[in-house]
Scaffold this active site. Sequence first.
Site, PDB file in Angstrom:
ATOM      1  N   HIS A   5     -10.746  20.267  -4.553  1.00 52.15           N
ATOM      2  CA  HIS A   5     -11.182  18.848  -4.770  1.00 52.15           C
ATOM      3  C   HIS A   5     -12.583  18.525  -4.227  1.00 52.15           C
ATOM      4  O   HIS A   5     -13.296  17.538  -4.324  1.00 52.15           O
ATOM      5  CB  HIS A   5     -10.297  17.690  -4.196  1.00 52.15           C
ATOM      6  CG  HIS A   5      -8.908  17.905  -4.732  1.00 52.15           C
ATOM      7  ND1 HIS A   5      -7.900  18.721  -4.312  1.00 52.15           N
ATOM      8  CD2 HIS A   5      -8.212  17.510  -5.654  1.00 52.15           C
ATOM      9  CE1 HIS A   5      -6.776  18.689  -4.822  1.00 52.15           C
ATOM     10  NE2 HIS A   5      -6.994  17.933  -5.950  1.00 52.15           N
ATOM     11  N   GLU A 182      -4.858   3.798   4.893  1.00 50.88           N
ATOM     12  CA  GLU A 182      -5.084   5.314   5.050  1.00 50.88           C
ATOM     13  C   GLU A 182      -4.870   5.606   6.710  1.00 50.88           C
ATOM     14  O   GLU A 182      -4.746   6.922   6.715  1.00 50.88           O
ATOM     15  CB  GLU A 182      -6.465   5.455   4.430  1.00 50.88           C
ATOM     16  CG  GLU A 182      -6.608   5.192   3.262  1.00 50.88           C
ATOM     17  CD  GLU A 182      -6.942   4.024   2.665  1.00 50.88           C
ATOM     18  OE1 GLU A 182      -7.166   3.047   3.637  1.00 50.88           O
ATOM     19  OE2 GLU A 182      -6.962   3.667   1.429  1.00 50.88           O
ATOM     20  N   ASP A 205      -9.896  -9.832   4.317  1.00 51.58           N
ATOM     21  CA  ASP A 205      -9.189 -10.690   3.734  1.00 51.58           C
ATOM     22  C   ASP A 205      -8.221 -10.898   4.636  1.00 51.58           C
ATOM     23  O   ASP A 205      -7.877 -10.101   5.753  1.00 51.58           O
ATOM     24  CB  ASP A 205      -8.613 -10.615   2.512  1.00 51.58           C
ATOM     25  CG  ASP A 205      -7.925  -9.222   2.390  1.00 51.58           C
ATOM     26  OD1 ASP A 205      -8.677  -7.992   2.206  1.00 51.58           O
ATOM     27  OD2 ASP A 205      -6.831  -8.983   2.700  1.00 51.58           O
TER      28      ASP A 205
HETATM   29  N1  HPA Z   1      -3.836  -4.685   2.172  1.00 53.52           N
HETATM   30  C1  HPA Z   1      -3.779  -3.597   2.095  1.00 53.52           C
HETATM   31  N2  HPA Z   1      -5.243  -2.932   2.415  1.00 53.52           N
HETATM   32  C2  HPA Z   1      -6.054  -3.746   2.451  1.00 53.52           C
HETATM   33  C3  HPA Z   1      -6.222  -4.979   2.547  1.00 53.52           C
HETATM   34  C4  HPA Z   1      -4.696  -5.606   2.435  1.00 53.52           C
HETATM   35  O1  HPA Z   1      -4.379  -6.963   2.147  1.00 53.52           O
HETATM   36  N3  HPA Z   1      -7.372  -5.621   2.580  1.00 53.52           N
HETATM   37  C5  HPA Z   1      -8.033  -4.545   2.796  1.00 53.52           C
HETATM   38  N4  HPA Z   1      -7.397  -3.403   2.623  1.00 53.52           N
END
Ligand code: HPA
Length: 238
Positions: A5, A182, A205
């Site tokens: 890869h 991850e 978020d």
């Molecule tokens: N969930 C999973 N991974 C993410 C999120 C989430 O709300 N926001 C940024 N990476």
Amino acid sequence: MATPHISAPEGAFAESILLPGDPLRARYIAENFLEDAVEVTSVRNMLGFTGSYRGTPVSAMGTGMGIPSAAIYITELIRFYGVKRLVRVGTCGGISPDVKMREAILAIGACTDSTTNRRRYNGWDYAPTADFGLLRAAADAADRLGIKTHMGNLHSSDLFYSGYENTLEIWQRMGILAVEMEAAGLYTIAAEERAAALAIATVSDHLVTGEVSSSEEREGTFDGMVRIALEALHSLPE
Ligand code: HPA
């Protein structure tokens, strides 16, 4: 030399690497933070670059989203290209009311619903943890840069669009700061392959408040996290 890869000659990667999920973020790091950066691989458009930061050789490469994708690149980078220090620079969804939008989290550990770690660990529960030297260097770098960080547990989920009942409630009860996809894989593979790893994640978020950041806001906060990672790597002995 090429792996399944990554198509790069032996020695193409530095011993220290920054790992964003998005390969275009790897290019952004190379163009905006590294000196004399060159592209070293582009298989499947998973771009990788090598340059230097204040004289310290550093690479940057995308991993894709989720543990299975990231695991492929992380394993090949360590096992075949001699990478020794890996810092994930990613985004996360806030879970704890204590963490606010655009703040950075240094992940001491990462829980997971992925079965990949159990498969590596005979069905038992491996505790994926950061390398302490990298963690301490990043905390010190953030202090020097005047960037506020949180330290604690992430949850690395295989599901972005989770359909679980009560998931948020359980994560909050256990003091999880944020969810991403991850870190637990990175920590476990680094342990298995004898490399040092750290995950830094900026809150893009928030699952409690429902806030979502714009792409411009994400860029601004991404820079702070990259600076913490680069200063930390630069401060470590060779
Ligand atoms: N969930 C999973 N991974 C993410 C999120 C989430 O709300 N926001 C940024 N990476």
